[in-house]
Design a protein around this motif. Structure first.
Motif, PDB file in Angstrom:
ATOM      1  N   GLY A   1      -1.381   7.720  -7.581  1.00 26.62           N
ATOM      2  CA  GLY A   1      -1.503   6.666  -6.574  1.00 26.62           C
ATOM      3  C   GLY A   1      -0.575   5.491  -6.831  1.00 26.62           C
ATOM      4  O   GLY A   1       0.462   5.609  -7.485  1.00 26.62           O
ATOM      5  N   LYS A   2      -0.977   4.345  -6.312  1.00 25.05           N
ATOM      6  CA  LYS A   2      -0.101   3.183  -6.357  1.00 25.05           C
ATOM      7  C   LYS A   2       0.187   2.730  -7.781  1.00 25.05           C
ATOM      8  O   LYS A   2       1.298   2.276  -8.084  1.00 25.05           O
ATOM      9  CB  LYS A   2      -0.705   2.021  -5.557  1.00 25.05           C
ATOM     10  CG  LYS A   2       0.283   0.858  -5.418  1.00 25.05           C
ATOM     11  CD  LYS A   2      -0.192  -0.201  -4.438  1.00 25.05           C
ATOM     12  CE  LYS A   2      -1.172  -1.148  -5.052  1.00 25.05           C
ATOM     13  NZ  LYS A   2      -1.444  -2.310  -4.181  1.00 25.05           N
TER      14      LYS A   2
ATOM     15  N   SER B   1       0.832  -1.200   0.000  1.00 30.21           N
ATOM     16  CA  SER B   1       0.000   0.000   0.000  1.00 30.21           C
ATOM     17  C   SER B   1       0.865   1.248   0.000  1.00 30.21           C
ATOM     18  O   SER B   1       2.071   1.194   0.273  1.00 30.21           O
ATOM     19  CB  SER B   1      -0.904   0.009   1.241  1.00 30.21           C
ATOM     20  OG  SER B   1      -0.111   0.212   2.409  1.00 30.21           O
ATOM     21  N   LEU B   2       0.241   2.379  -0.293  1.00 32.23           N
ATOM     22  CA  LEU B   2       0.978   3.645  -0.232  1.00 32.23           C
ATOM     23  C   LEU B   2       1.426   3.939   1.196  1.00 32.23           C
ATOM     24  O   LEU B   2       2.476   4.554   1.416  1.00 32.23           O
ATOM     25  CB  LEU B   2       0.112   4.784  -0.764  1.00 32.23           C
ATOM     26  CG  LEU B   2      -0.112   4.825  -2.274  1.00 32.23           C
ATOM     27  CD1 LEU B   2      -0.913   6.067  -2.649  1.00 32.23           C
ATOM     28  CD2 LEU B   2       1.201   4.819  -3.029  1.00 32.23           C
ATOM     29  N   ASP B   3       0.635   3.500   2.177  1.00 31.38           N
ATOM     30  CA  ASP B   3       1.053   3.663   3.574  1.00 31.38           C
ATOM     31  C   ASP B   3       2.345   2.887   3.828  1.00 31.38           C
ATOM     32  O   ASP B   3       3.221   3.356   4.557  1.00 31.38           O
ATOM     33  CB  ASP B   3      -0.041   3.167   4.518  1.00 31.38           C
ATOM     34  CG  ASP B   3      -1.217   4.134   4.596  1.00 31.38           C
ATOM     35  OD1 ASP B   3      -0.997   5.348   4.399  1.00 31.38           O
ATOM     36  OD2 ASP B   3      -2.344   3.685   4.854  1.00 31.38           O
TER      37      ASP B   3
ATOM     38  N   VAL C   1       3.793  11.129  -0.509  1.00 26.24           N
ATOM     39  CA  VAL C   1       3.867  10.144  -1.593  1.00 26.24           C
ATOM     40  C   VAL C   1       2.908  10.541  -2.713  1.00 26.24           C
ATOM     41  O   VAL C   1       3.265  10.498  -3.892  1.00 26.24           O
ATOM     42  CB  VAL C   1       3.532   8.729  -1.078  1.00 26.24           C
ATOM     43  CG1 VAL C   1       3.597   7.725  -2.232  1.00 26.24           C
ATOM     44  CG2 VAL C   1       4.492   8.314   0.032  1.00 26.24           C
ATOM     45  N   TYR C   2       1.697  10.975  -2.340  1.00 18.40           N
ATOM     46  CA  TYR C   2       0.715  11.401  -3.341  1.00 18.40           C
ATOM     47  C   TYR C   2       1.177  12.654  -4.082  1.00 18.40           C
ATOM     48  O   TYR C   2       0.853  12.850  -5.256  1.00 18.40           O
ATOM     49  CB  TYR C   2      -0.640  11.672  -2.678  1.00 18.40           C
ATOM     50  CG  TYR C   2      -1.582  10.500  -2.759  1.00 18.40           C
ATOM     51  CD1 TYR C   2      -2.073  10.062  -3.994  1.00 18.40           C
ATOM     52  CD2 TYR C   2      -1.992   9.820  -1.614  1.00 18.40           C
ATOM     53  CE1 TYR C   2      -2.940   8.986  -4.084  1.00 18.40           C
ATOM     54  CE2 TYR C   2      -2.855   8.736  -1.688  1.00 18.40           C
ATOM     55  CZ  TYR C   2      -3.331   8.330  -2.923  1.00 18.40           C
ATOM     56  OH  TYR C   2      -4.182   7.265  -3.008  1.00 18.40           O
ATOM     57  N   ARG C   3       1.932  13.502  -3.404  1.00 19.19           N
ATOM     58  CA  ARG C   3       2.416  14.724  -4.060  1.00 19.19           C
ATOM     59  C   ARG C   3       3.335  14.376  -5.235  1.00 19.19           C
ATOM     60  O   ARG C   3       3.292  15.015  -6.285  1.00 19.19           O
ATOM     61  CB  ARG C   3       3.165  15.599  -3.067  1.00 19.19           C
ATOM     62  CG  ARG C   3       3.591  16.948  -3.649  1.00 19.19           C
ATOM     63  CD  ARG C   3       4.486  17.712  -2.690  1.00 19.19           C
ATOM     64  NE  ARG C   3       3.905  17.836  -1.360  1.00 19.19           N
ATOM     65  CZ  ARG C   3       4.574  18.295  -0.308  1.00 19.19           C
ATOM     66  NH1 ARG C   3       5.854  18.655  -0.432  1.00 19.19           N
ATOM     67  NH2 ARG C   3       3.988  18.385   0.862  1.00 19.19           N
TER      68      ARG C   3
ATOM     69  N   PRO D   1       0.733  11.487  -7.949  1.00 19.32           N
ATOM     70  CA  PRO D   1      -0.698  11.782  -7.784  1.00 19.32           C
ATOM     71  C   PRO D   1      -1.596  10.691  -8.344  1.00 19.32           C
ATOM     72  O   PRO D   1      -2.780  10.624  -7.987  1.00 19.32           O
ATOM     73  CB  PRO D   1      -0.875  13.109  -8.535  1.00 19.32           C
ATOM     74  CG  PRO D   1       0.308  13.202  -9.456  1.00 19.32           C
ATOM     75  CD  PRO D   1       1.425  12.513  -8.755  1.00 19.32           C
TER      76      PRO D   1
ATOM     77  N   GLN E   1       0.599   4.532 -10.500  1.00 16.98           N
ATOM     78  CA  GLN E   1       1.672   5.360 -11.051  1.00 16.98           C
ATOM     79  C   GLN E   1       3.009   5.022 -10.389  1.00 16.98           C
ATOM     80  O   GLN E   1       4.039   4.923 -11.062  1.00 16.98           O
ATOM     81  CB  GLN E   1       1.349   6.840 -10.861  1.00 16.98           C
ATOM     82  CG  GLN E   1       2.411   7.758 -11.482  1.00 16.98           C
ATOM     83  CD  GLN E   1       2.136   9.228 -11.196  1.00 16.98           C
ATOM     84  OE1 GLN E   1       1.226   9.571 -10.427  1.00 16.98           O
ATOM     85  NE2 GLN E   1       2.922  10.104 -11.804  1.00 16.98           N
TER      86      GLN E   1
ATOM     87  N   ARG F   1       2.003   9.881   3.993  1.00 13.76           N
ATOM     88  CA  ARG F   1       1.259   9.418   2.822  1.00 13.76           C
ATOM     89  C   ARG F   1       0.965  10.565   1.852  1.00 13.76           C
ATOM     90  O   ARG F   1       1.112  10.400   0.630  1.00 13.76           O
ATOM     91  CB  ARG F   1      -0.042   8.743   3.283  1.00 13.76           C
ATOM     92  CG  ARG F   1      -0.924   8.235   2.141  1.00 13.76           C
ATOM     93  CD  ARG F   1      -2.258   7.749   2.687  1.00 13.76           C
ATOM     94  NE  ARG F   1      -3.176   7.393   1.631  1.00 13.76           N
ATOM     95  CZ  ARG F   1      -3.404   6.163   1.199  1.00 13.76           C
ATOM     96  NH1 ARG F   1      -2.753   5.155   1.747  1.00 13.76           N
ATOM     97  NH2 ARG F   1      -4.281   5.930   0.245  1.00 13.76           N
ATOM     98  N   PRO F   2       0.548  11.786   2.358  1.00 14.17           N
ATOM     99  CA  PRO F   2       0.307  12.892   1.420  1.00 14.17           C
ATOM    100  C   PRO F   2       1.539  13.248   0.587  1.00 14.17           C
ATOM    101  O   PRO F   2       1.412  13.655  -0.564  1.00 14.17           O
ATOM    102  CB  PRO F   2      -0.104  14.049   2.339  1.00 14.17           C
ATOM    103  CG  PRO F   2      -0.704  13.380   3.534  1.00 14.17           C
ATOM    104  CD  PRO F   2       0.115  12.138   3.731  1.00 14.17           C
TER     105      PRO F   2
END
Length: 218
Positions: free
Chosen positions: A60-61, A38-40, A53-55, A58, A63, A50-51
């Motif tokens: 998500g997993k 997971s991204l976590d 990683v999204y930055r 964007p 990409q 986690r934010p």
């Protein structure tokens, strides 16, 4: 004033942070199937939120997985980038040493990439993996000194690359037996063997076999 012994905090550049996240993701994908990461997990492994990683990813997993796969694919492509000096078979042995070292290090992740079936598998990820196979084939043609391989030689080389992949997966399933050095030598011998078989049907390949027969092994 006495300088502090503790180094000052250094803010990572965009590329450094992105590389850090990719390295963390690759480490996780190496030992767990992509759908189990997971991204976590990536954020925790990288020591970030986690934010953040999204930055950087964007999408998500998906990409992040594709970016990590491209990074792994580039490393695999470099395995066959052996200087074209000296006898061919020792060159091929050294390339396989690097390839099998990658397989050993990435273990579960390598199996997930090649076996497919992941929930994050797409036409793009399939194309990335196939690009590694095509790149390996191009390197081998260059090592053979063939600028324009005919269809039989192309098929033979690509069949052997497929056999290397299959043997690598089976080797992982068999608890990495036989020893990696034996597996490497066996695969080199198979390369010579399949070329010899093709030589009976193809003049271009036949011209190579005599050279390989006199090739020394380190």
């Amino acid at each position: 004033m006495t300088p502090s012994a503790t180094p000052a905090y250094r803010r990572l550049s965009v590329e450094e942070r992105r590389s850090q996240l990719l390295e963390a993701a690759l480490s996780l994908f190496a030992h767990r199937a992509p759908e189990d990461v997971s991204l976590d997990d990536v954020a925790e492994a990288a020591g970030v939120s986690r934010p953040l990683v999204y930055r950087y990813f964007p999408g998500g997993k998906q990409q992040l997985y594709e970016a990590a796969l491209r990074s792994a694919a580039e490393e695999l492509r470099q395995c066959f980038a052996e200087p074209r000096e000296g006898p061919l078979l020792p060159r091929l042995s050294r390339a396989l040493d690097r390839y099998l070292s990658f397989v050993d290090e990435h273990d579960t992740g390598f199996s997930a990439l090649l076996q497919g079936g992941s929930v994050v598998e797409t036409s793009r990820t399939t194309a990335i993996v196939d690009g590694v196979r095509r790149s390996a084939a191009e390197h081998i043609y260059q090592h053979l000194g063939i600028a324009d391989p005919g269809p039989r030689l192309r098929m033979t080389v690509r069949m052997w690359i497929t056999a290397v992949e299959a043997a690598s997966l089976i080797w992982l399933d068999e608890d990495k037996q036989p020893p990696v050095e034996e597996l490497r030598d066996w695969l080199v011998e198979q390369f010579t063997a399949v070329l010899t078989v093709t030589a009976g049907r193809d003049a271009q390949t036949a011209a190579l076999v005599g050279t390989l027969a006199g090739d020394g092994r380190d």
